[in-house]
Design a protein around this motif. Structure first.
Motif, PDB file in Angstrom:
ATOM      1  N   LEU A   1       0.825  -1.207   0.000  1.00 45.37           N
ATOM      2  CA  LEU A   1       0.000   0.000   0.000  1.00 45.37           C
ATOM      3  C   LEU A   1       0.862   1.261   0.000  1.00 45.37           C
ATOM      4  O   LEU A   1       0.580   2.216  -0.740  1.00 45.37           O
ATOM      5  CB  LEU A   1      -0.923  -0.010   1.221  1.00 45.37           C
ATOM      6  CG  LEU A   1      -2.182   0.857   1.172  1.00 45.37           C
ATOM      7  CD1 LEU A   1      -3.045   0.487  -0.023  1.00 45.37           C
ATOM      8  CD2 LEU A   1      -2.968   0.700   2.463  1.00 45.37           C
TER       9      LEU A   1
ATOM     10  N   THR B   1       2.268   1.718  -3.370  1.00 43.74           N
ATOM     11  CA  THR B   1       1.199   2.045  -4.309  1.00 43.74           C
ATOM     12  C   THR B   1       0.821   3.524  -4.214  1.00 43.74           C
ATOM     13  O   THR B   1       0.530   4.165  -5.236  1.00 43.74           O
ATOM     14  CB  THR B   1      -0.037   1.179  -4.032  1.00 43.74           C
ATOM     15  OG1 THR B   1       0.307  -0.199  -4.193  1.00 43.74           O
ATOM     16  CG2 THR B   1      -1.165   1.525  -4.993  1.00 43.74           C
ATOM     17  N   PHE B   2       0.827   4.066  -3.021  1.00 48.25           N
ATOM     18  CA  PHE B   2       0.452   5.467  -2.834  1.00 48.25           C
ATOM     19  C   PHE B   2       1.476   6.426  -3.445  1.00 48.25           C
ATOM     20  O   PHE B   2       1.172   7.593  -3.675  1.00 48.25           O
ATOM     21  CB  PHE B   2       0.287   5.788  -1.350  1.00 48.25           C
ATOM     22  CG  PHE B   2      -1.011   5.295  -0.767  1.00 48.25           C
ATOM     23  CD1 PHE B   2      -2.106   5.043  -1.577  1.00 48.25           C
ATOM     24  CD2 PHE B   2      -1.129   5.074   0.588  1.00 48.25           C
ATOM     25  CE1 PHE B   2      -3.300   4.585  -1.046  1.00 48.25           C
ATOM     26  CE2 PHE B   2      -2.323   4.620   1.140  1.00 48.25           C
ATOM     27  CZ  PHE B   2      -3.418   4.378   0.313  1.00 48.25           C
ATOM     28  N   GLN B   3       2.687   5.938  -3.700  1.00 40.89           N
ATOM     29  CA  GLN B   3       3.705   6.768  -4.336  1.00 40.89           C
ATOM     30  C   GLN B   3       3.545   6.683  -5.847  1.00 40.89           C
ATOM     31  O   GLN B   3       4.452   6.256  -6.577  1.00 40.89           O
ATOM     32  CB  GLN B   3       5.097   6.300  -3.914  1.00 40.89           C
ATOM     33  CG  GLN B   3       5.322   6.248  -2.422  1.00 40.89           C
ATOM     34  CD  GLN B   3       5.212   7.608  -1.766  1.00 40.89           C
ATOM     35  OE1 GLN B   3       5.713   8.599  -2.290  1.00 40.89           O
ATOM     36  NE2 GLN B   3       4.561   7.661  -0.618  1.00 40.89           N
ATOM     37  N   ARG B   4       2.380   7.082  -6.338  1.00 37.37           N
ATOM     38  CA  ARG B   4       2.052   6.872  -7.753  1.00 37.37           C
ATOM     39  C   ARG B   4       3.065   7.535  -8.682  1.00 37.37           C
ATOM     40  O   ARG B   4       3.516   6.955  -9.651  1.00 37.37           O
ATOM     41  CB  ARG B   4       0.652   7.394  -8.051  1.00 37.37           C
ATOM     42  CG  ARG B   4      -0.443   6.662  -7.297  1.00 37.37           C
ATOM     43  CD  ARG B   4      -1.799   7.279  -7.557  1.00 37.37           C
ATOM     44  NE  ARG B   4      -2.216   7.104  -8.930  1.00 37.37           N
ATOM     45  CZ  ARG B   4      -3.314   7.660  -9.439  1.00 37.37           C
ATOM     46  NH1 ARG B   4      -4.075   8.429  -8.684  1.00 37.37           N
ATOM     47  NH2 ARG B   4      -3.649   7.457 -10.692  1.00 37.37           N
TER      48      ARG B   4
ATOM     49  N   ASN C   1      -1.947  -1.158  -8.259  1.00 38.49           N
ATOM     50  CA  ASN C   1      -2.028   0.027  -9.115  1.00 38.49           C
ATOM     51  C   ASN C   1      -2.981  -0.188 -10.286  1.00 38.49           C
ATOM     52  O   ASN C   1      -3.770   0.692 -10.622  1.00 38.49           O
ATOM     53  CB  ASN C   1      -0.639   0.395  -9.639  1.00 38.49           C
ATOM     54  CG  ASN C   1       0.068   1.397  -8.767  1.00 38.49           C
ATOM     55  OD1 ASN C   1      -0.091   2.600  -8.929  1.00 38.49           O
ATOM     56  ND2 ASN C   1       0.833   0.903  -7.810  1.00 38.49           N
TER      57      ASN C   1
ATOM     58  N   ALA D   1      -6.629  -0.156  -9.008  1.00 35.38           N
ATOM     59  CA  ALA D   1      -7.045   1.183  -8.593  1.00 35.38           C
ATOM     60  C   ALA D   1      -7.180   2.118  -9.789  1.00 35.38           C
ATOM     61  O   ALA D   1      -8.099   2.953  -9.837  1.00 35.38           O
ATOM     62  CB  ALA D   1      -6.052   1.740  -7.580  1.00 35.38           C
TER      63      ALA D   1
ATOM     64  N   GLN E   1     -10.724   3.921 -10.825  1.00 36.58           N
ATOM     65  CA  GLN E   1     -10.732   5.381 -10.843  1.00 36.58           C
ATOM     66  C   GLN E   1     -11.187   5.909 -12.201  1.00 36.58           C
ATOM     67  O   GLN E   1     -12.020   6.823 -12.272  1.00 36.58           O
ATOM     68  CB  GLN E   1      -9.327   5.906 -10.527  1.00 36.58           C
ATOM     69  CG  GLN E   1      -9.254   7.434 -10.463  1.00 36.58           C
ATOM     70  CD  GLN E   1      -7.845   7.924 -10.219  1.00 36.58           C
ATOM     71  OE1 GLN E   1      -6.908   7.533 -10.917  1.00 36.58           O
ATOM     72  NE2 GLN E   1      -7.668   8.765  -9.222  1.00 36.58           N
TER      73      GLN E   1
ATOM     74  N   SER F   1      -7.050   5.970  -3.738  1.00 32.68           N
ATOM     75  CA  SER F   1      -6.582   5.512  -2.431  1.00 32.68           C
ATOM     76  C   SER F   1      -7.569   4.553  -1.778  1.00 32.68           C
ATOM     77  O   SER F   1      -7.171   3.563  -1.150  1.00 32.68           O
ATOM     78  CB  SER F   1      -6.327   6.703  -1.515  1.00 32.68           C
ATOM     79  OG  SER F   1      -7.493   7.491  -1.367  1.00 32.68           O
TER      80      SER F   1
ATOM     81  N   ALA G   1      -7.343   1.165  -3.526  1.00 31.15           N
ATOM     82  CA  ALA G   1      -6.088   0.499  -3.158  1.00 31.15           C
ATOM     83  C   ALA G   1      -6.180  -0.111  -1.761  1.00 31.15           C
ATOM     84  O   ALA G   1      -5.722  -1.240  -1.533  1.00 31.15           O
ATOM     85  CB  ALA G   1      -4.931   1.492  -3.229  1.00 31.15           C
ATOM     86  N   VAL G   2      -6.778   0.618  -0.816  1.00 31.34           N
ATOM     87  CA  VAL G   2      -6.930   0.106   0.548  1.00 31.34           C
ATOM     88  C   VAL G   2      -7.828  -1.132   0.555  1.00 31.34           C
ATOM     89  O   VAL G   2      -7.519  -2.145   1.212  1.00 31.34           O
ATOM     90  CB  VAL G   2      -7.503   1.188   1.475  1.00 31.34           C
ATOM     91  CG1 VAL G   2      -7.913   0.581   2.818  1.00 31.34           C
ATOM     92  CG2 VAL G   2      -6.478   2.294   1.696  1.00 31.34           C
TER      93      VAL G   2
END
Length: 438
Positions: free
Chosen positions: A127, A130-133, A293, A296, A300, A308, A311-312
């Motif tokens: 996670l 992943t958040f560091q797109r 990724n 998500a 999206q 986000s 992804a969670v």
């Protein structure tokens, strides 16, 4: 797009595909093929690398992943994508990666059951990455992948310089049909369906790095795909060679993971086990990050779901299902994957061969529908659910049934017939318009 970005995205693509299954699958093929290792790998690379590479190139030509199903009715297209991302994501692909990472990377070093805390830590790491797109290429393509390649290279070079044992004679399946067996085994990796899912991330990443025009996107995709194909082919060949020269320590092994474990223990002792553990955990982590990724990105772009939040949810479901064990979810998710794989390949072939026309939708629907029917037959065959009284008849009268590809010829026949019918109808339509204009 710069050469540096092209290389980094190519490395990222390779890392996302390089899951634990891709590492442990070729050694078992190598052990079985023995001295016929190269012919077997020739067939294996055609389907295990060639099909995913073709998929990525076609998706690059389309300029957007969703265009692959644009000609289908919306419910059919949406159903395909939702099933695909559910199957390769939280329902099967990601929990399998977590479980394999634990069983090969952690379990050999402890007698305690640490699956729950490990799976929690693993999905949290997934996670966070992943958040560091915007930095996904930097983390995976420029840091994690070079380290992963270095670790694999250490194992491969050592195996080539100092093999554990000479190659043995091939088993019965590989004595006369090594190439054919390789083709079948490569197809069964199902990486073609992973390519459809990863396409969302790869195409978006290429666009974000400056390839905005259609021609620029396609050219960059081809270059990225060639980097992926070269690295993956080298990895497969090296891991298969390990298997082919492992008979002295793993002649009775039943899977590639067992072969690798014994091989590295023989070559490096306890340090070899540490090396293998790091390789497997890193390979699984890059795969789960890529799949998260992809899932998500799809939700999206299609449903405006926050990246986000999706992804969670994906990571939470992955961690939960990993602790229930794959045996339970395989019964539900594996049939879906086995059916979706030929459908995905059929879509790619159709998108490659069919030009835009008023009858485009009918061609796609006909091809996908026929593929779905025969792909279901192949799935029932793989799962051992074909009634005994039908088995002999299907073997005798259905081409490629024993290769689990009985869908291919009906798919191709339907596609070619539809293209010819489309050409004929288009000519008649043009003639009718010409006459009415006069």
């Amino acid at each position: 797009m710069t050469k540096q970005n092209t290389l980094a995205i190519g490395l990222m693509t390779f890392a996302m595909f390089l899951g634990a299954g891709n590492i442990i699958f070729p050694p078992f093929l190598g052990l079985q093929a023995g001295t016929h290792y190269l012919p077997a790998m020739l067939g294996f690379l055609v389907t295990a690398v060639g099909l995913p590479a073709l998929t990525l190139i076609v998706m690059g030509r389309l300029s957007h992943s969703q265009q692959l199903t644009a000609a289908l009715p919306k419910p059919m297209a949406t159903g395909f994508w939702v099933l695909l991302f559910t199957a390769i994501g939280p329902a099967f692909g990601m929990p399998r990666a977590v479980t394999v990472a634990y069983e090969m990377g952690i379990a050999p070093f402890t007698s305690n059951d640490l699956l729950m805390p490990f799976s929690l830590a693993f999905v949290v790491a997934t996670l966070l990455l992943t958040f560091q797109r915007g930095k996904l290429v930097d983390y995976i393509g420029k840091v994690m992948t070079p380290l992963l390649v270095l670790l694999l290279a250490v194992l491969a070079v050592t195996a080539f310089v100092s093999p554990v044992s000479p190659m043995t004679l091939p088993n019965a399946d590989y004595q006369q049909q090594a190439v054919t067996q390789g083709l079948i085994q490569g197809y069964m990796t199902m990486d073609a369906i992973a390519a459809v899912g990863f396409g969302w991330v790869i195409i978006k990443t290429i666009q974000d790095r400056g390839a905005s025009s259609t021609n620029g996107l396609f050219a960059s995709t081809v270059k990225v795909t060639l980097i992926y194909a070269a690295l993956m082919s080298a990895c497969y060949l090296a891991m298969a060679y390990v298997g082919a020269t492992s008979s002295a320590v793993a002649s009775e092994a039943t899977n590639g993971g067992e072969i690798l474990t014994r091989y590295v223990a023989e070559l490096f002792g306890i340090y070899g086990q540490y090396l293998l553990a790091v390789i497997i955990v890193m390979a699984c982590l890059t795969t789960t990050v890529g799949l998260t990724n992809a899932c998500a990105e799809y939700y999206q772009q299609t449903f405006n779901a926050p990246f986000s939040v999706t992804a969670v949810i994906v990571c939470a479901l992955t961690g939960l299902l990993a602790n229930f064990g794959l045996d339970h979810i395989l019964k539900i998710s594996l049939p879906v994957i086995l059916v979706l794989c030929p459908v995905a390949i059929a879509l790619v072939i159709t998108a490659l061969m069919v030009k835009k026309s008023p009858y485009q939708r009918y061609i796609f629907v006909a091809t996908v529908s026929v593929t779905l029917v025969f792909g279901t037959v192949d799935t029932l065959h793989i799962l051992g659910l074909i009634p005994a009284q039908w088995e002999a008849m299907l073997v005798d009268y259905m081409p490629l049934y024993t290769a689990h590809a009985s869908w291919f010829l009906p798919c191709l026949t339907t596609l070619l017939f539809s293209i010819l019918a489309n050409a004929s109808l288009s000519q008649r339509r043009k003639a009718a318009v010409s006459i009415s204009a006069k």
